[in-house]
Design a protein around this motif. Structure first.
Motif, PDB file in Angstrom:
ATOM      1  N   LYS A   1      49.968  36.021  26.743  1.00  0.00           N
ATOM      2  CA  LYS A   1      50.047  35.163  27.930  1.00  0.00           C
ATOM      3  C   LYS A   1      48.780  35.226  28.791  1.00  0.00           C
ATOM      4  CE  LYS A   1      55.056  35.084  28.413  1.00  0.00           C
ATOM      5  NZ  LYS A   1      55.670  35.843  27.409  1.00  0.00           N
ATOM      6  N   GLY A   2      47.719  35.838  28.286  1.00  0.00           N
ATOM      7  CA  GLY A   2      46.471  35.939  29.034  1.00  0.00           C
ATOM      8  C   GLY A   2      46.545  36.850  30.233  1.00  0.00           C
ATOM      9  N   ARG A   3      47.581  37.690  30.306  1.00  0.00           N
ATOM     10  CA  ARG A   3      47.797  38.527  31.490  1.00  0.00           C
ATOM     11  C   ARG A   3      47.588  40.002  31.171  1.00  0.00           C
ATOM     12  NH1 ARG A   3      53.658  35.852  32.853  1.00  0.00           N
ATOM     13  NH2 ARG A   3      52.929  33.708  33.240  1.00  0.00           N
ATOM     14  N   PHE A   4      47.052  40.719  32.141  1.00  0.00           N
ATOM     15  CA  PHE A   4      46.931  42.161  32.033  1.00  0.00           C
ATOM     16  C   PHE A   4      46.864  42.756  33.432  1.00  0.00           C
ATOM     17  CE2 PHE A   4      42.720  40.303  31.947  1.00  0.00           C
ATOM     18  CZ  PHE A   4      41.974  41.095  32.803  1.00  0.00           C
ATOM     19  N   THR A   5      47.052  44.055  33.517  1.00  0.00           N
ATOM     20  CA  THR A   5      47.093  44.747  34.803  1.00  0.00           C
ATOM     21  C   THR A   5      46.133  45.928  34.802  1.00  0.00           C
ATOM     22  OG1 THR A   5      49.417  44.129  35.104  1.00  0.00           O
ATOM     23  CG2 THR A   5      48.592  45.950  36.439  1.00  0.00           C
ATOM     24  N   ILE A   6      45.403  46.095  35.901  1.00  0.00           N
ATOM     25  CA  ILE A   6      44.529  47.250  36.092  1.00  0.00           C
ATOM     26  C   ILE A   6      44.843  47.856  37.456  1.00  0.00           C
ATOM     27  CG2 ILE A   6      42.145  48.072  36.306  1.00  0.00           C
ATOM     28  CD1 ILE A   6      41.256  45.790  34.543  1.00  0.00           C
ATOM     29  N   ASP A   7      45.218  49.113  37.463  1.00  0.00           N
ATOM     30  CA  ASP A   7      45.530  49.824  38.706  1.00  0.00           C
ATOM     31  C   ASP A   7      46.528  49.065  39.567  1.00  0.00           C
ATOM     32  OD1 ASP A   7      43.780  51.847  37.937  1.00  0.00           O
ATOM     33  OD2 ASP A   7      42.073  50.961  39.006  1.00  0.00           O
TER      34      ASP A   7
ATOM     35  N   LYS B   1      47.093  45.907  39.787  1.00  0.00           N
ATOM     36  CA  LYS B   1      46.740  44.530  40.121  1.00  0.00           C
ATOM     37  C   LYS B   1      46.745  43.670  38.868  1.00  0.00           C
ATOM     38  CE  LYS B   1      43.293  41.624  42.418  1.00  0.00           C
ATOM     39  NZ  LYS B   1      42.011  41.603  43.169  1.00  0.00           N
ATOM     40  N   SER B   2      47.381  42.509  38.938  1.00  0.00           N
ATOM     41  CA  SER B   2      47.491  41.612  37.786  1.00  0.00           C
ATOM     42  C   SER B   2      46.319  40.642  37.741  1.00  0.00           C
ATOM     43  CB  SER B   2      48.799  40.823  37.855  1.00  0.00           C
ATOM     44  OG  SER B   2      49.908  41.694  37.747  1.00  0.00           O
ATOM     45  N   TYR B   3      45.903  40.350  36.515  1.00  0.00           N
ATOM     46  CA  TYR B   3      44.812  39.407  36.282  1.00  0.00           C
ATOM     47  C   TYR B   3      45.265  38.377  35.254  1.00  0.00           C
ATOM     48  CZ  TYR B   3      41.943  42.871  38.670  1.00  0.00           C
ATOM     49  OH  TYR B   3      41.435  43.739  39.598  1.00  0.00           O
ATOM     50  N   GLN B   4      44.711  37.173  35.348  1.00  0.00           N
ATOM     51  CA  GLN B   4      45.060  36.083  34.434  1.00  0.00           C
ATOM     52  C   GLN B   4      43.787  35.472  33.872  1.00  0.00           C
ATOM     53  OE1 GLN B   4      48.407  34.458  33.685  1.00  0.00           O
ATOM     54  NE2 GLN B   4      47.000  33.855  32.025  1.00  0.00           N
ATOM     55  N   THR B   5      43.670  35.465  32.545  1.00  0.00           N
ATOM     56  CA  THR B   5      42.571  34.778  31.894  1.00  0.00           C
ATOM     57  C   THR B   5      43.118  33.525  31.215  1.00  0.00           C
ATOM     58  OG1 THR B   5      40.622  35.133  30.485  1.00  0.00           O
ATOM     59  CG2 THR B   5      42.714  35.985  29.667  1.00  0.00           C
ATOM     60  N   PRO B   6      42.332  32.467  31.056  1.00  0.00           N
ATOM     61  CA  PRO B   6      42.860  31.214  30.506  1.00  0.00           C
ATOM     62  C   PRO B   6      43.491  31.395  29.129  1.00  0.00           C
ATOM     63  CG  PRO B   6      40.671  30.874  31.429  1.00  0.00           C
ATOM     64  CD  PRO B   6      40.910  32.354  31.428  1.00  0.00           C
ATOM     65  N   VAL B   7      44.602  30.708  28.918  1.00  0.00           N
ATOM     66  CA  VAL B   7      45.238  30.720  27.593  1.00  0.00           C
ATOM     67  C   VAL B   7      44.626  29.604  26.758  1.00  0.00           C
ATOM     68  CG1 VAL B   7      47.358  31.789  28.430  1.00  0.00           C
ATOM     69  CG2 VAL B   7      47.184  29.308  28.402  1.00  0.00           C
ATOM     70  N   ASN B   8      44.284  29.919  25.528  1.00  0.00           N
ATOM     71  CA  ASN B   8      43.620  28.948  24.655  1.00  0.00           C
ATOM     72  C   ASN B   8      44.089  29.068  23.212  1.00  0.00           C
ATOM     73  OD1 ASN B   8      42.411  31.487  24.422  1.00  0.00           O
ATOM     74  ND2 ASN B   8      40.382  30.661  23.969  1.00  0.00           N
TER      75      ASN B   8
ATOM     76  N   GLY C   1      34.920  38.065  37.999  1.00  0.00           N
ATOM     77  CA  GLY C   1      35.840  36.933  38.025  1.00  0.00           C
ATOM     78  C   GLY C   1      35.658  35.944  36.892  1.00  0.00           C
ATOM     79  N   ASP C   2      34.646  36.132  36.062  1.00  0.00           N
ATOM     80  CA  ASP C   2      34.410  35.250  34.917  1.00  0.00           C
ATOM     81  C   ASP C   2      35.639  35.230  34.007  1.00  0.00           C
ATOM     82  OD1 ASP C   2      33.241  33.705  32.935  1.00  0.00           O
ATOM     83  OD2 ASP C   2      31.965  35.321  32.164  1.00  0.00           O
ATOM     84  N   GLN C   3      36.208  34.043  33.786  1.00  0.00           N
ATOM     85  CA  GLN C   3      37.406  33.877  32.959  1.00  0.00           C
ATOM     86  C   GLN C   3      38.571  34.760  33.450  1.00  0.00           C
ATOM     87  OE1 GLN C   3      37.549  31.535  29.896  1.00  0.00           O
ATOM     88  NE2 GLN C   3      36.173  30.883  31.519  1.00  0.00           N
ATOM     89  N   GLY C   4      38.540  35.098  34.732  1.00  0.00           N
ATOM     90  CA  GLY C   4      39.614  35.889  35.318  1.00  0.00           C
ATOM     91  C   GLY C   4      39.444  37.383  35.211  1.00  0.00           C
TER      92      GLY C   4
END
Length: 379
Positions: free
Chosen positions: A105-111, A113-120, A160-163
């Motif tokens: 789903k293009g999602r991951f978490t660090i410390d 905080k959730s991040y979203q990268t584009p789904v392709n 922030g590049d690609q989330g």
């Protein structure tokens, strides 16, 4: 006088031989992308091997390798001009990142905080998102000739590049030596905690990229006892499954085409062939170790791939659909090439049992890939 002439003749011959054995580098224009110049850097050795690297995607555009009879063929799929890479991107020879392979789903978490990268790739992110490292122009840092010819490239991916968080500075060095070994060395540093999993996405056909033989007759050996099965969307389930008694057992040299369509294994159905990660080890190694050996029996070319990474993604070219025409002017069809990517396991950011692809400030990410080419006698 006669002895002096003989001495000078022998000295000249020795000098010529020494020059012939040196690996050389040359540079040329390869077109434009985003209004910027794209360069092609060609590395050549005295044994007749030649690697052309383009700054778009830090990609292997061509790799010419002699066969057992000395005949040279280009064994890497790709386009003859920059126009092909822009119109129909297919990761041919490219450096893929920040995170190679898939993130669910293009999602991951660090410390926390959730991040979203584009789904392709359906519902998932693949090879860094919609504009990953394969679709940017890298800067040339240096080129060198000598015992090993090399080019070093750099790309700075902004925060922030690609989330993805953090400014990531990536260095890719391609080096060709006189032993017909091409080394791909990736290093990366960051100014914020982030995730990194780089690899190279070359498509290989050791019979030649325009050959009608395809790659299904290649003999494949993967020294791995297990692999990571996936769901229908190619995301690993979390299981690490034994290859014993399955179509995924390549511990002995086996023709790829022998089992690539075996619908009795649901994993083959999901991937429309092989598109899975083999578990060579569970940890990154201090030194490169053998991940895979490929032999093309008709022409005799052999490629051994070594890396410090614990996983190998093997993709059998299942989605090459004759919509792309390559350098030899031939259509690329299903099974015409294979992809072998040393890396951490797919979806590792969401599966802690697989390890970690986290990179913190002060650390250096490192993936070194050695491609050793040789020949085997006729079988």
């Amino acid at each position: 006088m006669r002895n002096w002439r003989i001495f000078m003749s022998l000295l000249a011959a020795a000098g010529a031989a020494s020059g012939a054995s040196a690996a050389n580098v040359s540079r040329a224009s390869f077109g434009k992308a985003d209004g910027r110049d794209v360069e092609a850097i060609t590395l050549s050795n005295g044994a007749g091997m030649q690697a052309r690297i383009i700054t778009y995607g830090a990609s292997i555009q061509s790799l010419i390798v002699p066969d057992r009879d000395g005949h040279k063929d280009d064994v890497a799929l790709g386009f003859a001009t920059m126009d092909g890479y822009l119109k129909k991107p297919a990761f041919f020879g490219a450096t893929v990142g920040r995170v190679a392979n898939r993130i669910a789903k293009g999602r991951f978490t660090i410390d926390g905080k959730s991040y979203q990268t584009p789904v392709n790739d359906g519902a998932n992110a693949l090879h860094g998102g919609t504009k990953g490292f394969d679709k940017v122009i890298w800067d040339v840092v240096s080129v060198k000739s000598g015992p090993s010819a090399s080019v070093t490239l750099r790309y700075v991916s902004p925060d922030g590049d690609q989330g993805y968080p953090g400014t990531l500075t990536t260095i890719a060095t391609y080096a060709l030596d006189e032993k017909n070994q091409l080394t791909i060395d990736y290093k990366a540093t960051t100014d914020k905690p982030t995730v990194v999993n780089l690899s190279n996405h070359a498509y290989w056909n050791l019979a030649g990229e325009g050959s009608a033989l395809g790659a299904m007759g290649h003999l494949l050996t993967i020294p791995a006892d297990a692999y990571t099965p996936t769901d229908a969307g190619a995301i690993p389930t979390g299981e690490i499954r034994s290859v014993a008694g399955t179509v995924f057992d390549f511990r002995k040299a086996t023709a790829i085409g022998a089992r690539v369509r075996d619908a009795s294994d649901q994993q083959i159905v999901f991937g429309k062939g092989y598109d899975h990660n083999w578990v060579v080890d569970r940890k990154i190694a201090a030194q490169p170790r053998l991940l895979v050996r490929v032999e093309e029996p008709v022409h005799g070319r052999v490629m051994e791939m070594l890396s410090n990474q614990p996983g190998l993604q093997f993709y059998s070219g299942n989605f090459l659909d004759a919509s792309l025409s390559g350098k030899a002017g031939k259509l690329y069809r299903e099974g015409d090439a294979i992809v072998l990517e040393p890396q951490m396991f797919p979806d590792t950011p969401n599966q802690p049992s697989f390890g970690s692809v986290r990179l913190d400030p002060g650390q250096t990410y490192h993936n070194v890939i050695l491609l050793r080419f040789s020949t085997a006698p006729a079988r």
